[in-house]
Write an enzyme that holds these catalytic residues in place. Structure first.
Site, short mmCIF file in Angstrom:
data_model
loop_
_atom_site.label_atom_id
_atom_site.label_comp_id
_atom_site.label_asym_id
_atom_site.label_seq_id
_atom_site.Cartn_x
_atom_site.Cartn_y
_atom_site.Cartn_z
N LYS A 202 0.84 -1.20 0.00
CA LYS A 202 0.00 0.00 0.00
C LYS A 202 0.88 1.25 0.00
CE LYS A 202 -1.61 2.55 3.22
NZ LYS A 202 -1.44 3.88 2.59
N GLY A 254 7.48 4.64 7.93
CA GLY A 254 6.63 5.79 8.22
C GLY A 254 6.92 6.34 9.59
N THR A 256 7.00 7.00 13.64
CA THR A 256 7.18 6.17 14.82
C THR A 256 5.83 5.90 15.48
OG1 THR A 256 9.45 6.89 15.15
CG2 THR A 256 8.31 6.08 17.10
N GLY A 259 4.24 3.20 13.66
CA GLY A 259 5.05 2.01 13.96
C GLY A 259 4.59 1.37 15.25
N GLU A 276 10.68 0.79 9.82
CA GLU A 276 11.65 1.82 9.43
C GLU A 276 10.99 3.14 9.78
OE1 GLU A 276 14.99 1.98 8.52
OE2 GLU A 276 14.42 0.50 7.01
N CYS A 310 13.73 10.59 6.38
CA CYS A 310 13.78 10.03 7.73
C CYS A 310 15.18 10.13 8.31
CB CYS A 310 13.30 8.59 7.72
SG CYS A 310 14.09 7.59 6.48
N GLU A 407 10.95 14.97 15.36
CA GLU A 407 11.20 15.00 13.93
C GLU A 407 10.32 16.09 13.29
OE1 GLU A 407 9.94 11.46 11.68
OE2 GLU A 407 11.87 11.59 10.69
P1 NAI Z 1 2.35 7.97 8.54
O1 NAI Z 1 3.20 7.10 9.36
O2 NAI Z 1 0.95 8.21 9.00
O3 NAI Z 1 2.25 7.37 7.04
C1 NAI Z 1 3.07 6.40 6.49
C2 NAI Z 1 2.24 5.31 5.85
O4 NAI Z 1 1.49 4.62 6.85
C3 NAI Z 1 1.21 5.81 4.84
O5 NAI Z 1 1.13 4.89 3.79
C4 NAI Z 1 -0.07 5.79 5.63
O6 NAI Z 1 -1.22 5.65 4.85
C5 NAI Z 1 0.11 4.58 6.49
N1 NAI Z 1 -0.65 4.54 7.73
C6 NAI Z 1 -1.11 5.57 8.47
N2 NAI Z 1 -1.76 5.11 9.57
C7 NAI Z 1 -1.70 3.77 9.52
C8 NAI Z 1 -2.16 2.73 10.38
N3 NAI Z 1 -2.82 2.99 11.50
N4 NAI Z 1 -1.90 1.46 10.03
C9 NAI Z 1 -1.22 1.18 8.91
N5 NAI Z 1 -0.77 2.11 8.07
C10 NAI Z 1 -0.99 3.40 8.36
O7 NAI Z 1 3.09 9.32 8.34
P2 NAI Z 1 2.47 10.74 7.98
O8 NAI Z 1 1.25 11.02 8.82
O9 NAI Z 1 2.32 10.84 6.53
O10 NAI Z 1 3.62 11.70 8.46
C11 NAI Z 1 3.73 12.05 9.82
C12 NAI Z 1 5.15 12.17 10.26
O11 NAI Z 1 5.72 10.88 10.18
C13 NAI Z 1 6.04 13.03 9.39
O12 NAI Z 1 5.99 14.36 9.76
C14 NAI Z 1 7.37 12.43 9.68
O13 NAI Z 1 7.86 12.96 10.88
C15 NAI Z 1 7.08 10.96 9.86
N6 NAI Z 1 7.33 10.18 8.64
C16 NAI Z 1 8.46 9.44 8.56
C17 NAI Z 1 8.76 8.76 7.41
C18 NAI Z 1 10.00 7.96 7.28
O14 NAI Z 1 10.48 7.80 6.18
N7 NAI Z 1 10.52 7.39 8.34
C19 NAI Z 1 7.90 8.81 6.24
C20 NAI Z 1 6.70 9.55 6.44
C21 NAI Z 1 6.45 10.23 7.59
#
Ligand code: NAI
Ligand code: MG
Length: 805
Positions: A202, A254, A256, A259, A276, A310, A407
C-alpha cells in the site's frame, strides 16, 4: 564599470529549465486520470470510494484513486496467497529474471517515472531523475542477484550457496510513505520477491502514482498474477492490511507513532515485523572539519527532498570554536538555494508534499521559536502559490526543546554546539531515535571513534545521505528495527525452514508459586539450599522477601528459589547497563576466553549439576543436556571473534563498514523444556556478541540458577553482564518488556508470553524476538544454535568512509 569575476559569478541568473510533463500527462489521460487497485494481475474498477492525489506545487488534482476497504485487502491477500506456490516453484534463476526485467523497465521508463514522481510528490526533478530512479533500478538489479544466488526452494529451504536452509516468510504486507514513493516501493518489493514471497503493498495516500506505474511494469514483464498486488488508500487501508489474519509479515516505513500502532496490532500474531521509522539524526561538525564541504553536506543533509527524509541531518551539532564561522557559511549558502517548481531542473528545493505536512512543519518551527530558538531564513524569491517553504536555520536551540527532540520532516535545521567529542556523542545520542548520523572531521581517528559511539544504523563520515542496495539501512532504538538492503535486508523476508513445521511449545506453570513463603533460612532436610537472585555479579535476596518451593519430577521438594518482583528486575536492568557498555567494548578474544572459562567451570561441576538437573529431567536427559550445554559454550566462545562485519563497495569513492554491534541490554525469558540448555542457548550468544543480559529462568527448575551463578562467578565474567532473576516469568517478563532501559526482549516460552512481550515493547520500541510459541529442539544444533541466534544478538551499523582527495 568593471565588475570582478566573483561579482559576475554571484549575479549570474539561471533561466527556468522546465522538464516537459507532456508524456506523463498523456499517460494520466490515457487512464482517464482514474486508477483502481492492481489485484491478481488485473485492475479493479473504481467505485464511489476514492481519493484525489494532487501536485503540491500547484494544487492541481492529478488523478483519482480507489480507496481499498477490508474486502479489497482480503481479495489482494487471497490473490497473493494463491500465487505463492507457483512463485516458489520457479527456480531462483526464473525469479531473478523477473527482477532483472523490472530493473530494465525502470531504466526504460526512467524519465516518465521521474516526472511522475516529481509531480505527485513535489520533489525536484533533479533529485527524482538523478537519485531516486537510478537507486530504484539499482535495487532491482541487486536483488535479481540475490534471487539467483538463493537458488531453488526445497522443503528444507533454499539450496543456493547463500541463505541455505532459509525459506520465504510467505505473504508480505507492505506499507510505504510519501517521501520517496518509488524508492520505498523498490526497497520493499525487490527483496520480498527475490526471497520468494508474494506481496500486497500500500503506497501512501499523497503519492500513489509511481507505485501504480510499477504495477503496470509488473504486467509488462509478465510477472505471474497475484505475486505483486498494489492497493491504495490511507491509514485505515493500511490498518486493514496489518490486521489481515493471512499475512505472514508486515514491513512498514513511516512515522514512529504508526510504527507503535502496528507493533501493537500484530502483537498477538506470529507476523514478522520490520519497522523503518522516524529520526532526528545528528550532523556533527568538529572544528578540524573542512567547513565548506560540511556546508555542502548539510545542503544534502537537510534540504534534500525539502527535509522530508527520515535520515535527514536535522540536528546540527557544531564544535563551539567554529560555530559562528560555520553559521556564516551556512547562511551564505542558504542565500543561493533556489526554491521553486519541482519540474525546473535548476531548483534545489521543491514543494512540501501536502498541506497537512506544511502545517505540521510551520507549527513546529513556531514552537521552536517560542522555546527560545533564533530563526533565520534567507531573502530568496519564493513562488507565489503552492506548498513552498524557505530553508530555515534555527540556532540557540536547547537540547531538550521540541525542535531538538521531535522530527520536523521539513527544510528546518536545528543547531546546537558542543565542546568535546564526548559531549558531541552525548548530544548526538540525546534523542529516542537512532537512524543515521554524519560526522565531519579531517581526523579519521576521531571520526571513527565517534561513529562507533553514536547510536545509529547508518553513519556517514564526511558525507551524507548516501544509499546503496548492498548497504543495509535501518535504525536503532525508536527509529525501528530490521534493515533494508544488503544481506541483512534479505533476512527480513526469510525464516529458517524448520520453523514452518515446529510444534507448539509447552510451558509448565508452577502452581506452587501461588503460595510463596517467607524467605527463611532455607535448607531443611532433603533440601539442597535456598538460592538467591544474581544481580550485578552478586547474590541478592529477593526484594519481596519471599521464595517459592521447587519440586522434582516426583513432586518432592528440592529447594527454594527467590520470588522476584519489579524491584529485582529494575535492579538487574540497572546493573546490566554499565556492565554491558564495558562488555561491548571488551575485545572479542577476551569475551571468548570468558566463555571458554564458563565451559571449563561447568565441566568442573559436572557431577553436581547433572545430579540436580536429573531431578527435573531425569538422568538420561540431564547427561545429554549438560554435555550439550558445554558444547554450546564452546560454540559461542568460537563465534565471539568470527561473527564479524563486512565491507561493502558501493558505487562511490567510499567503503562501507558493516559493523555488527551489540544491541545493549537483552531481556530473556527462558523455556521450560531443557531448563539448563535452553537458558544457555539464549544467554550465551547474547553475551558472546557483547550484550548484557537479564534472564528469567524456567520457574519449575529455578533453583538451577544457583549452580549457574557459581559458574559465572568463577569464570571472570564481569558482574552485571549476566543477571538472573527467578520468579513468575509472565510477571517479570512484562516488567522487562516495558522497561525503557532494555533494548531487546526475547521470549522462548508460549504464545501468550510472545504476545505479552510484543505488547510491552511498544514504549521504547525495543527489538522483540520470540519463538512465536513454537517448540524448539534445544538438542538439535540446527534449531538451537548458530546464525539465527547471532543475528538476533547483533544489529548492523553501516559506516560510510570516503577515500581519495
Ligand atoms: P504515517 O506514518 O501516517 O504514514 C506512512 C504510511 O502509513 C502511509 O502509507 C499511511 O497511509 C500509512 N498509515 C497511516 N496510519 C496507519 C495505520 N494505522 N496502520 C497502517 N498504516 C498506516 O506518516 P504521515 O502522517 O504521513 O507523516 C507524519 C510524520 O511521520 C512526518 O511528519 C514524519 O515525521 C514521519 N514520517 C516518517 C517517514 C519515514 O520515512 N521514516 C515517512 C513519512 C512520515
Ligand atoms: Mg500527490
Amino acid at each position: 564599470m568593471a565588475t570582478s569575476i566573483v561579482e559576475k559569478f554571484h549575479s549570474m541568473e539561471y533561466g527556468p529549465a522546465p522538464e516537459d510533463p507532456g508524456e506523463v500527462n498523456k499517460w494520466l489521460d490515457a487512464h482517464q486520470r482514474t486508477f483502481g487497485h492492481y489485484i491478481n494481475g488485473a485492475w479493479t474498477a473504481v467505485g464511489s470510494s476514492k481519493f484525489e492525489t494532487r501536485n503540491p506545487a500547484t494544487g492541481e488534482v492529478l488523478a483519482r484513486v480507489a480507496q481499498a476497504d477490508a474486502a479489497d485487502i482480503d481479495r489482494a491477500v487471497k490473490a497473493a496467497r494463491a500465487a505463492l506456490p507457483g512463485w516458489q516453484a520457479l527456480t531462483g534463476h526464473q525469479r531473478a529474471r523477473y527482477l532483472y526485467a523490472f530493473a530494465r523497465q525502470v531504466q526504460k521508463w526512467s524519465r516518465r517515472l521521474a516526472v511522475l514522481e516529481s509531480l505527485d510528490n513535489g520533489k525536484s526533478i533533479r533529485e527524482s531523475r538523478d537519485i531516486d530512479i537510478p537507486l530504484v533500478a539499482r535495487h532491482f538489479y541487486y536483488h535479481a542477484g540475490w534471487a539467483q544466488l538463493l537458488g531453488d526452494l526445497t522443503p528444507t529451504g533454499f539450496d543456493g550457496e547463500e541463505f541455505r536452509g532459509y525459506t520465504p516468510v510467505g505473504v508480505v504486507g507492505q506499507i510505504i510513505p510519501w517521501n520517496f514513493p518509488l524508492l520505498m516501493f523498490a526497497w520493499k518489493v525487490a527483496p520480498a520477491l527475490a526471497a520468494g514471497n508474494t506481496v500486497v503493498i500500500k503506497p501512501a495516500e499523497f503519492t500513489p502514482l509511481t507505485a501504480i506505474a510499477m504495477a503496470e511494469i509488473a504486467a509488462e514483464v509478465g510477472l505471474p498474477k497475484g505475486v505483486l498486488n498494489v492497493v491504495n488508500g490511507a491509514g485505515e487501508t493500511g490498518a486493514a492490511l496489518v490486521e489481515h489474519p493471512d499475512i505472514d509479515k508486515i514491513a512498514f516505513t513511516g512515522s514512529t507513532e504508526v510504527g507503535r500502532i502496528i507493533r501493537k496490532a500484530t502483537a498477538k500474531t506470529p507476523k514478522k515485523l520490520s519497522l523503518e521509522l522516524g529520526g532526528k539524526s545528528p550532523f556533527i561538525v568538529f572544528d578540524d572539519a573542512d567547513l565548506d564541504s560540511a556546508v555542502e553536506g548539510l545542503v544534502d543533509g537537510i534540504w534534500f527532498n525539502q527535509g522530508q527524509v527520515c535520515c535527514a541531518g536535522s540536528r546540527l551539532l557544531v564544535q563551539e570554536r567554529v560555530a559562528e564561522r560555520l553559521y556564516d557559511k551556512i547562511r551564505a549558502r542558504m542565500e543561493t538555494l533556489r526554491v521553486g517548481s519541482p519540474l525546473d531542473k535548476a531548483i534545489d528545493i521543491g514543494a512540501i508534499v501536502d498541506q497537512v505536512q506544511y502545517d505540521r512543519i510551520t507549527k513546529l518551527v513556531a514552537m521552536g521559536i517560542a522555546e527560545g530558538a533564533t530563526c533565520w531564513q534567507p531573502e530568496i524569491p519564493m513562488p507565489k502559490n503552492g506548498l513552498f517553504l524557505k530553508p530555515t536555520l534555527l540556532t540557540d536551540v536547547h537540547p531538550s526543546s521540541t525542535v531538538a527532540q521531535q522530527e520536523i520532516f521539513g527544510p528546518v535545521l536545528a543547531s546546537m554546539t558542543f565542546r568535546t567529542p564526548a559531549e558531541a556523542v552525548e548530544l548526538a545520542n540525546n534523542t529516542p531515535y537512532g537512524l543515521a548520523a554524519c560526522v565531519w572531521s579531517e581526523n579519521i581517528n576521531v571520526a571513527l571513534d565517534v561513529a562507533a559511539q553514536v547510536k545509529a544504523g547508518v553513519v556517514w563520515i564526511n558525507s551524507t545521505n548516501l544509499f546503496d542496495a548492498a548497504c543495509g539501512f535501518g535504525g536503532y532504538r525508536e527509529s525501528g528495527y530490521g534493515r533494508e538492503g544488503g544481506k541483512e535486508g534479505m533476512y527480513e523476508y526469510l525464516v529458517p525452514a524448520w520453523t514452518k513445521n515446529a510444534q507448539k511449545a509447552e510451558v509448565v506453570t508452577q502452581a506452587a508459586t501461588d503460595s510463596p513463603k517467607a524467605d527463611g533460612n532455607g535448607s531443611g532436610p532433603g533440601i539442597d539450599r535456598t538460592v538467591k537472585q544474581y544481580i550485578g555479579g552478586k547474590q541478592a535476596r529477593p526484594d519481596s522477601g519471599y521464595s517459592f518451593p521447587v519440586y522434582n519430577r516426583e513432586g518432592k521438594l528440592v529447594g527454594e528459589a527467590p520470588l522476584g518482583n519489579r524491584k529485582d528486575i529494575r535492579n538487574a536492568v540497572e546493573a546490566a547497563r554499565p556492565a554491558g557498555n564495558k562488555w561491548a567494548k571488551t575485545a572479542a578474544h577476551t569475551r571468548a576466553q570468558v566463555l571458554y572459562y564458563i565451559a571449563e567451570n561447568l565441566i568442573q561441576r559436572r557431577e553436581e549439576i547433572v545430579r540436580k538437573l536429573s531431578e527435573f529431567v531425569g538422568e538420561a536427559q540431564a547427561q545429554v543436556e549438560f554435555d550439550s550445554s558445554v558444547d554450546r559454550a564452546f560454540t559461542y566462545a568460537a563465534w565471539c571473534d568470527k561473527f564479524e562485519g563486512s565491507v561493502h563497495n558501493p558505487p562511490f569513492r567510499m567503503v562501507t563498514l558493516a559493523m555488527k554491534e551489540a544491541i545493549g541490554t537483552v531481556a530473556i525469558l527462558a523455556p521450560d523444556d531443557a531448563p539448563l540448555l535452553g537458558l544457555l542457548s539464549l544467554v550465551l550468544p547474547a553475551v558472546a556478541m557483547g550484550n548484557s543480559v537479564v534472564a528469567v529462568p524456567s520457574e519449575r527448575c529455578a533453583t538451577l540458577i544457583g549452580d549457574l551463578y557459581q559458574v559465572f562467578d568463577t569464570s571472570d565474567l564481569p558482574g552485571g553482564v549476566v543477571n538472573l532473576v527467578a520468579g513468575r516469568p509472565m510477571e517479570l517478563g512484562k516488567t522487562l518488556a516495558e522497561h525503557d532501559d532494555v533494548d531487546a526482549v526475547w521470549s522462548f516460552r508460549d504464545e501468550a508470553a510472545a504476545a505479552m512481550v510484543k505488547l510491552g515493547s511498544t514504549g521504547n520500541l525495543k527489538q522483540v524476538w520470540t519463538n512465536e510459541g513454537r517448540a524448539i529442539d534445544w538438542f538439535h544444533p540446527k534449531q538451537s544454535q548458530g546464525l539465527w541466534y547471532l543475528q538476533h544478538a547483533t544489529q548492523i551499523k553501516n559506516i560510510w568512509v570516503p577515500y581519495g582527495e
